[in-house]
Design a protein around this motif. Structure first.
Motif, PDB file in Angstrom:
ATOM      1  N   PRO A 273      22.368  22.879 -10.208  1.00 36.01           N
ATOM      2  CA  PRO A 273      22.786  23.904  -9.245  1.00 36.01           C
ATOM      3  C   PRO A 273      24.141  23.517  -8.667  1.00 36.01           C
ATOM      4  CG  PRO A 273      20.528  23.196  -8.843  1.00 36.01           C
ATOM      5  CD  PRO A 273      21.096  22.260  -9.842  1.00 36.01           C
ATOM      6  N   GLN A 274      24.889  24.484  -8.224  1.00 34.80           N
ATOM      7  CA  GLN A 274      26.209  24.238  -7.680  1.00 34.80           C
ATOM      8  C   GLN A 274      26.279  24.812  -6.273  1.00 34.80           C
ATOM      9  OE1 GLN A 274      28.242  26.268 -10.754  1.00 34.80           O
ATOM     10  NE2 GLN A 274      27.636  24.795 -12.313  1.00 34.80           N
ATOM     11  N   PHE A 275      27.292  24.382  -5.525  1.00 36.31           N
ATOM     12  CA  PHE A 275      27.394  24.743  -4.132  1.00 36.31           C
ATOM     13  C   PHE A 275      28.777  25.293  -3.826  1.00 36.31           C
ATOM     14  CE2 PHE A 275      24.341  21.360  -4.695  1.00 36.31           C
ATOM     15  CZ  PHE A 275      23.227  21.862  -4.024  1.00 36.31           C
ATOM     16  N   VAL A 276      28.790  26.237  -2.892  1.00 34.25           N
ATOM     17  CA  VAL A 276      30.035  26.869  -2.466  1.00 34.25           C
ATOM     18  C   VAL A 276      30.160  26.703  -0.958  1.00 34.25           C
ATOM     19  CG1 VAL A 276      31.349  29.017  -2.349  1.00 34.25           C
ATOM     20  CG2 VAL A 276      29.885  28.559  -4.333  1.00 34.25           C
ATOM     21  N   VAL A 277      31.313  26.222  -0.506  1.00 30.80           N
ATOM     22  CA  VAL A 277      31.572  26.004   0.910  1.00 30.80           C
ATOM     23  C   VAL A 277      32.752  26.878   1.320  1.00 30.80           C
ATOM     24  CG1 VAL A 277      32.233  24.327   2.678  1.00 30.80           C
ATOM     25  CG2 VAL A 277      30.710  23.639   0.814  1.00 30.80           C
TER      26      VAL A 277
END
Length: 518
Positions: A273-277
């Motif tokens: 999974p990847q994350f966006v900030v």
């Protein structure tokens, strides 16, 4: 800017900064973000101008005006001292960050006992030079110190006593007097509360006994320019030198997880999974495969799904405080604590010291918590000539209805009276009282996000907190490395060593004594 990263680290506290430096030096692409305009988070070192601005955004009470040359002060929001041997010193040297800072030996450790200050013996020589103890008590203390400095885990004296209060263990097993037992428990084992158990305290005592003599007579070092915050900034500098990207003063508006391969987020080809900030007033979304954050900066719905880093630390106190009541006091006049202990061997004047008030030692003070006072002055580059800083801290075992000022004012008054002398009077220029909340952590759920790592609040312990930061940072580095590289196969032959915490510095010679700047 390129907004795709291997790792995004939220918060520039000491633990997060050590982790970011290690990941950058290991070759990962790191973005390090803090909503504050300064480094260090809750351990920041601030000028008095910056402290005044900080007070406006926190529930702090202050008295007195800012003194002239306010920017010449460097005050710490969470002061600590550094054991001369331990995981933090190892990281400081192996990372090369020791080149960015300067340190000195802590002058003295003293305990408030019976209305006076007494030096705490740190070695066998100190004990036998001390005229305040009887010969029989000296022999008993020496026997205990020899026990505590060795491999005590399987000794008969400890059998069945591991979870008993240290005070009881000292008095029943080693027949020490109440006063000596208190001095060992609170000013050598640095217990917070009377009920703290024996085994963790013994691990702390052994560390400090081994640290004595490493760089001098004291077991502890103290950092220049405010301590922990300046050191955190040093690790951030090391990360930046290795390619880390820094963004300060931008509040975090959104943190989201996205599935890999979504057309809107073609971040990196990964099964994780990847994350966006997203940041306030910042044009680019920042993407990463691994997100590391202080628990304080994670929204509640992500905090419960994060992998909270909690390595087992043998020296951890058996009781963790709920919060810390803190005071920063600026003093007009040099800070040198007097003592009634003759022949202690530790009479050198120093403006850096650690003063311990055991529970019930002060009328109007706490009956349940030990209170620590760290002093700093021009000798640590923390204040202008002729001025000094007092840091007073009290651990709270549970939520308190009392303000920090109510709890700590008796100790500030007492320390000021102890500093008075016939030759030179000290006056209080300014004082700040505040509560440091310690964010609680709940274990991750079974559906926790892979690659979402939460770093707990730095331990507020005045002597072991900085070592815990290094231990948690290494555990966080290991987990992040596993998330980014996947489970590595054992391709090397038997005896192949694990990649080091600071892999790019593996060829550094073992010259610890030369790396520290004095």
């Amino acid at each position: 800017m390129d907004n795709h990263f291997d790792v995004i680290v939220l918060g520039t506290g000491l633990t997060e900064s050590i982790t970011a430096a290690a990941l950058s030096k290991a070759g990962f692409k790191v973005a390090h973000i803090d909503p504050n305009p300064y480094y260090g988070a809750d351990q920041a070192s601030l000028s008095l101008d910056e402290l005044a601005q900080w007070e406006e955004n926190h529930s702090a009470t202050n008295h007195g005006e800012l003194p002239p040359h306010a920017r010449q002060y460097s005050v710490s929001l969470a002061p600590s001292v550094i054991p001369s041997i331990g995981p933090f010193i190892s990281s400081l040297i192996a990372s090369g960050v020791s080149r960015y800072g300067s340190f000195k030996l802590l002058g003295r450790v003293v305990i408030y006992d019976g209305g006076v200050l007494k030096d705490v013996p740190q070695s066998k020589d100190d004990i036998f030079q001390n005229k305040a103890m009887s010969l029989l008590e000296k022999r008993r203390v020496t026997r205990f110190l020899m026990f505590a400095a060795g491999e005590f885990e399987n000794r008969e004296e400890l059998h069945g006593q591991e979870n008993s209060p240290l005070l009881d263990f000292l008095q029943k097993t080693f027949l020490l007097s109440g006063a000596t037992a208190r001095a060992i428990a609170y000013a050598l084992g640095y217990c917070y509360f009377p009920s703290e158990t024996t085994l963790p305290a013994l691990h702390r005592i052994r560390t400090y006994l081994k640290a004595s003599g490493r760089y001098g007579s004291s077991s502890f070092l103290i950092g220049y320019y405010g301590g922990s915050g300046e050191i955190a900034q040093g690790f951030c500098r090391a990360s930046a030198v290795s390619g880390g990207v820094y963004i300060l003063g931008r509040p975090i508006t959104s943190i989201a997880s996205v599935e890999p391969g979504e057309p809107e987020h073609p971040v990196l080809t990964s099964d994780l999974p990847q994350f966006v900030v997203e940041l306030d007033d910042f044009p680019d979304r920042l993407h990463c495969r691994c997100l590391i954050s202080s628990t304080a900066l994670l929204p509640g719905h992500l905090r419960t799904r994060a992998d909270i880093i909690r390595p087992t630390i043998l020296s951890c106190s058996s009781l963790r405080p709920f919060a810390m009541a803190r005071c920063i006091a600026i003093i007009d006049g040099p800070i040198t604590l007097s003592s009634d202990t003759e022949g202690s061997g530790m009479s050198e004047a120093s403006d850096s010291s650690l003063l311990v008030f055991p529970p019930e030692s002060l009328e109007g003070g706490s009956a349940t918590s030990a209170v620590h006072v760290v002093t700093a002055g021009p000798g640590t580059m923390s204040a202008p000539s002729g001025k000094g800083i007092l840091y007073i801290s009290m651990p709270l075992p549970s939520n308190s209805d009392h303000s920090a000022e109510t709890l700590l004012r008796p100790y500030l008054t007492t320390v000021l009276s102890l500093l008075q002398s016939e030759k030179q009077q000290k006056t209080l220029i300014r004082s700040t009282f505040y509560m440091q909340e310690l964010v609680s952590c709940t274990p991750g759920t079974s559906d926790s996000f892979v690659g979402l790592l939460a770093v707990p609040s730095l331990s507020p312990h005045p002597t072991q907190g900085i070592d815990e930061a290094a231990i948690v940072a290494e555990a966080t580095f290991r987990k992040a490395e596993t998330c980014l590289n996947g489970e590595r196969k054992e391709l090397c032959s038997e005896g192949c060593e694990q990649i080091g915490f600071w892999p790019l510095l593996a060829e550094i010679e073992d010259s610890e004594g030369n790396d520290l700047q004095w």
